[in-house]
Design a protein around this motif. Structure first.
Motif, PDB file in Angstrom:
ATOM      1  N   GLY A 104       0.785  -1.224   0.000  1.00  0.00           N
ATOM      2  CA  GLY A 104       0.000   0.000   0.000  1.00  0.00           C
ATOM      3  C   GLY A 104       0.816   1.272   0.000  1.00  0.00           C
ATOM      4  N   ARG A 105       2.121   1.143  -0.192  1.00  0.00           N
ATOM      5  CA  ARG A 105       2.957   2.350  -0.234  1.00  0.00           C
ATOM      6  C   ARG A 105       2.835   3.024  -1.598  1.00  0.00           C
ATOM      7  N   PHE A 106       2.765   4.340  -1.568  1.00  0.00           N
ATOM      8  CA  PHE A 106       2.618   5.132  -2.800  1.00  0.00           C
ATOM      9  C   PHE A 106       3.928   5.107  -3.582  1.00  0.00           C
ATOM     10  N   LEU A 107       3.840   4.711  -4.859  1.00  0.00           N
ATOM     11  CA  LEU A 107       5.031   4.604  -5.696  1.00  0.00           C
ATOM     12  C   LEU A 107       5.149   5.750  -6.713  1.00  0.00           C
ATOM     13  N   GLY A 108       4.042   6.439  -6.961  1.00  0.00           N
ATOM     14  CA  GLY A 108       4.061   7.507  -7.957  1.00  0.00           C
ATOM     15  C   GLY A 108       2.805   7.472  -8.800  1.00  0.00           C
ATOM     16  N   MET A 109       2.867   8.119  -9.950  1.00  0.00           N
ATOM     17  CA  MET A 109       1.714   8.218 -10.840  1.00  0.00           C
ATOM     18  C   MET A 109       1.987   7.524 -12.178  1.00  0.00           C
ATOM     19  N   THR A 110       0.923   6.988 -12.752  1.00  0.00           N
ATOM     20  CA  THR A 110       0.965   6.455 -14.109  1.00  0.00           C
ATOM     21  C   THR A 110      -0.128   7.158 -14.895  1.00  0.00           C
ATOM     22  N   GLY A 111       0.213   7.619 -16.096  1.00  0.00           N
ATOM     23  CA  GLY A 111      -0.790   8.385 -16.818  1.00  0.00           C
ATOM     24  C   GLY A 111      -0.624   8.372 -18.321  1.00  0.00           C
ATOM     25  N   VAL A 112      -1.511   9.116 -18.960  1.00  0.00           N
ATOM     26  CA  VAL A 112      -1.487   9.270 -20.412  1.00  0.00           C
ATOM     27  C   VAL A 112      -1.685  10.741 -20.746  1.00  0.00           C
ATOM     28  N   ASN A 113      -0.919  11.225 -21.721  1.00  0.00           N
ATOM     29  CA  ASN A 113      -1.058  12.588 -22.224  1.00  0.00           C
ATOM     30  C   ASN A 113      -1.709  12.536 -23.600  1.00  0.00           C
ATOM     31  N   THR A 114      -2.654  13.429 -23.844  1.00  0.00           N
ATOM     32  CA  THR A 114      -3.340  13.498 -25.133  1.00  0.00           C
ATOM     33  C   THR A 114      -3.236  14.903 -25.682  1.00  0.00           C
ATOM     34  N   ASP A 115      -2.727  15.020 -26.912  1.00  0.00           N
ATOM     35  CA  ASP A 115      -2.631  16.325 -27.558  1.00  0.00           C
ATOM     36  C   ASP A 115      -4.037  16.758 -27.990  1.00  0.00           C
ATOM     37  N   VAL A 116      -4.553  17.807 -27.365  1.00  0.00           N
ATOM     38  CA  VAL A 116      -5.913  18.282 -27.663  1.00  0.00           C
ATOM     39  C   VAL A 116      -5.885  19.678 -28.292  1.00  0.00           C
ATOM     40  N   THR A 117      -4.752  20.056 -28.881  1.00  0.00           N
ATOM     41  CA  THR A 117      -4.604  21.403 -29.421  1.00  0.00           C
ATOM     42  C   THR A 117      -5.647  21.703 -30.486  1.00  0.00           C
ATOM     43  N   GLU A 118      -5.773  20.813 -31.483  1.00  0.00           N
ATOM     44  CA  GLU A 118      -6.742  21.052 -32.561  1.00  0.00           C
ATOM     45  C   GLU A 118      -8.168  21.105 -32.022  1.00  0.00           C
ATOM     46  N   GLN A 119      -8.465  20.248 -31.054  1.00  0.00           N
ATOM     47  CA  GLN A 119      -9.803  20.233 -30.479  1.00  0.00           C
ATOM     48  C   GLN A 119     -10.114  21.546 -29.778  1.00  0.00           C
ATOM     49  N   ARG A 120      -9.166  22.047 -28.989  1.00  0.00           N
ATOM     50  CA  ARG A 120      -9.391  23.305 -28.282  1.00  0.00           C
ATOM     51  C   ARG A 120      -9.444  24.487 -29.258  1.00  0.00           C
ATOM     52  N   ASP A 121      -8.614  24.449 -30.298  1.00  0.00           N
ATOM     53  CA  ASP A 121      -8.672  25.512 -31.304  1.00  0.00           C
ATOM     54  C   ASP A 121     -10.023  25.521 -32.002  1.00  0.00           C
ATOM     55  N   ALA A 122     -10.532  24.321 -32.317  1.00  0.00           N
ATOM     56  CA  ALA A 122     -11.841  24.229 -32.970  1.00  0.00           C
ATOM     57  C   ALA A 122     -12.941  24.748 -32.054  1.00  0.00           C
ATOM     58  N   GLU A 123     -12.842  24.443 -30.765  1.00  0.00           N
ATOM     59  CA  GLU A 123     -13.845  24.929 -29.815  1.00  0.00           C
ATOM     60  C   GLU A 123     -13.789  26.444 -29.695  1.00  0.00           C
ATOM     61  N   GLU A 124     -12.583  26.988 -29.683  1.00  0.00           N
ATOM     62  CA  GLU A 124     -12.433  28.441 -29.610  1.00  0.00           C
ATOM     63  C   GLU A 124     -12.987  29.105 -30.869  1.00  0.00           C
ATOM     64  N   GLN A 125     -12.725  28.493 -32.024  1.00  0.00           N
ATOM     65  CA  GLN A 125     -13.256  29.026 -33.265  1.00  0.00           C
ATOM     66  C   GLN A 125     -14.775  28.962 -33.279  1.00  0.00           C
ATOM     67  N   ALA A 126     -15.329  27.869 -32.749  1.00  0.00           N
ATOM     68  CA  ALA A 126     -16.783  27.730 -32.683  1.00  0.00           C
ATOM     69  C   ALA A 126     -17.392  28.803 -31.779  1.00  0.00           C
ATOM     70  N   ARG A 127     -16.732  29.062 -30.631  1.00  0.00           N
ATOM     71  CA  ARG A 127     -17.234  30.116 -29.732  1.00  0.00           C
ATOM     72  C   ARG A 127     -17.180  31.476 -30.412  1.00  0.00           C
ATOM     73  N   TYR A 128     -16.092  31.710 -31.140  1.00  0.00           N
ATOM     74  CA  TYR A 128     -15.963  32.993 -31.857  1.00  0.00           C
ATOM     75  C   TYR A 128     -17.057  33.138 -32.906  1.00  0.00           C
ATOM     76  N   LEU A 129     -17.288  32.060 -33.667  1.00  0.00           N
ATOM     77  CA  LEU A 129     -18.304  32.111 -34.717  1.00  0.00           C
ATOM     78  C   LEU A 129     -19.703  32.291 -34.133  1.00  0.00           C
ATOM     79  N   MET A 130     -19.963  31.642 -33.005  1.00  0.00           N
ATOM     80  CA  MET A 130     -21.266  31.805 -32.372  1.00  0.00           C
ATOM     81  C   MET A 130     -21.455  33.235 -31.894  1.00  0.00           C
ATOM     82  N   GLY A 131     -20.389  33.833 -31.365  1.00  0.00           N
ATOM     83  CA  GLY A 131     -20.459  35.231 -30.956  1.00  0.00           C
ATOM     84  C   GLY A 131     -20.701  36.148 -32.140  1.00  0.00           C
ATOM     85  N   GLU A 132     -19.991  35.871 -33.265  1.00  0.00           N
ATOM     86  CA  GLU A 132     -20.184  36.672 -34.468  1.00  0.00           C
ATOM     87  C   GLU A 132     -21.605  36.508 -35.006  1.00  0.00           C
ATOM     88  N   LEU A 133     -22.101  35.256 -35.000  1.00  0.00           N
ATOM     89  CA  LEU A 133     -23.456  34.998 -35.482  1.00  0.00           C
ATOM     90  C   LEU A 133     -24.481  35.741 -34.634  1.00  0.00           C
TER      91      LEU A 133
END
Length: 314
Positions: A104-133
Motif C-alpha cells: 500500500g505504499r505510494f510509488l508515484g503516478m501512471t498516466g497518459v497525455n493526449t494532444d488536444v490542441t486542434e480540439q481546443r482551437d476548434a472549440e475556440e473558433q466555434a465560440r468565436y463564430l457563435m459570438g459573431e453569429l
C-alpha cells in the motif's frame, strides 16, 4: 513473452503518450510516442525534467492539481501547454492514477497525455463564430425592424406587404453574397449583379454594369446593396426599366487608392420630376448610405432621368 515484456511492448508501440513517474514526480518511463513529442533520448531519461517544458503561464495551472494528487495519492486530470521538440507549444490533457505496491505504499503516478490542441482551437473558433453569429443576427434584426417601421410610415396598408417583402429580398441578396464570401469583403460588381438578379433583370443592350474590381467591407456592402435594390425597384416602377426606350448604366471607378465613385445613371424618353416629399426610399439611398459608408451621395432628377452617385474616400 512475460507479462512485463508484453506490457513494455504494448507501451512502446501504442500511439498513446504513456508515462510513469516516481513518488517525487520524476520520470521513470516515457512511451515512444511521448519521447518523440519531447525529443527525449531513452538512454538519458534520468536527465529529463518534464516540468521544464511547461509554458511559463501554465505552471501555476498545473501545480495545484498535481501537488494535491501527489500529496493525497489521488487521480488527477489537467490541461496545460508543453513545448514540443520542434519548439512549438501544444495543449495536452494529462490523466493520471496513483500507483501502490503490495503493502500500500505510494510509488508515484501512471498516466497518459493526449494532444488536444486542434480540439481546443476548434472549440475556440466555434465560440468565436457563435459570438459573431449572435452579433450579426442582432444587427440584422435591427435593420429589418427599421425597414418595417419606415416602410409602414411611407406606404399604405395595401402596398406595405409588397414593398416590405421587396426590401427584405434586397437585404437577403446582400447577405447571401456575404455568406458565400465567409462574411468578408465583396466586390461592387457582385453586389450590383446580385441585386439585379433579385428583381429578375439581367445585363443586355439596355442595362450595363461596368467597372474595375473594388472590394467593400460587409457593413458597407449590406447598406449599398439595399440602396441598389431600392433604386432598381423604383426604376422598374417609374424609371428606365419600365421605359421600352430606357437605358440604365451602373458604373464604378477607382479615382485613387483610397477614393472611388459609383454612378447609377438612367436615360429615359421623358422628364422625371423631383419627388415632392422625401420618404423612406430617399432616406435609404441617401441618408443611410452616407451615414453607414461615410461617403457623399449625389442625386439628381433631370430631363433624361435619374442620376445617383456615391463617392467614398477611405
Amino acid at each position: 513473452m512475460t507479462d512485463d515484456q508484453l506490457a513494455v511492448a504494448i507501451a512502446e508501440t501504442t500511439p498513446a503518450m504513456l508515462w510513469m513517474g516516481d513518488a517525487e514526480g520524476r520520470c521513470l518511463f516515457l512511451s515512444r510516442a511521448l519521447r518523440r513529442f519531447w525529443g527525449v533520448d531513452p538512454h538519458h531519461l534520468d536527465d529529463f525534467d518534464w516540468s521544464s517544458t511547461l509554458h511559463p503561464d501554465d505552471v501555476e495551472l498545473l501545480a495545484a492539481p498535481f501537488g494535491q494528487a501527489m500529496a493525497q495519492h489521488t487521480p488527477f486530470s489537467v490541461e496545460a501547454r508543453y513545448k514540443r521538440a520542434d519548439g512549438t507549444f501544444r495543449i495536452m490533457r494529462t490523466e493520471a492514477n496513483p500507483r501502490f505496491d503490495q503493502d500500500g505504499r505510494f510509488l508515484g503516478m501512471t498516466g497518459v497525455n493526449t494532444d488536444v490542441t486542434e480540439q481546443r482551437d476548434a472549440e475556440e473558433q466555434a465560440r468565436y463564430l457563435m459570438g459573431e453569429l449572435n452579433h450579426r443576427t442582432k444587427n440584422l434584426l435591427t435593420v429589418v425592424q427599421a425597414i418595417a417601421r419606415n416602410t409602414a410610415r411611407s406606404t399604405d396598408t395595401e402596398s406595405f406587404l409588397d414593398t416590405f417583402s421587396s426590401r427584405l429580398a434586397g437585404l437577403a441578396a446582400s447577405n447571401d453574397l456575404l455568406v458565400s464570401k465567409d462574411w468578408s469583403a465583396v466586390s461592387l460588381g457582385a453586389l450590383v449583379g446580385g441585386q439585379f438578379d433579385t428583381i429578375g433583370v439581367a445585363q443586355d443592350s439596355r442595362v450595363t454594369f461596368e467597372g474595375p474590381l473594388i472590394q467593400v467591407c460587409p457593413q458597407h456592402a449590406q447598406t449599398i446593396g439595399m440602396a441598389l435594390h431600392e433604386l432598381a425597384t423604383n426604376s422598374l416602377k417609374y424609371g428606365a426599366l419600365c421605359d421600352p426606350a430606357g437605358r440604365l448604366t451602373v458604373s464604378w471607378d477607382r479615382l485613387s487608392p483610397a477614393h472611388w465613385r459609383m454612378e447609377w445613371r438612367e436615360h429615359i424618353s421623358r422628364e422625371v420630376p423631383t419627388p415632392e416629399k422625401k420618404g423612406f426610399g430617399h432616406a435609404l439611398i441617401v441618408d443611410m448610405v452616407e451615414r453607414a459608408v461615410g461617403g457623399e451621395v449625389q442625386m439628381e432628377f433631370g430631363a433624361h432621368g435619374l442620376l445617383w452617385a456615391l463617392e467614398v474616400r477611405s
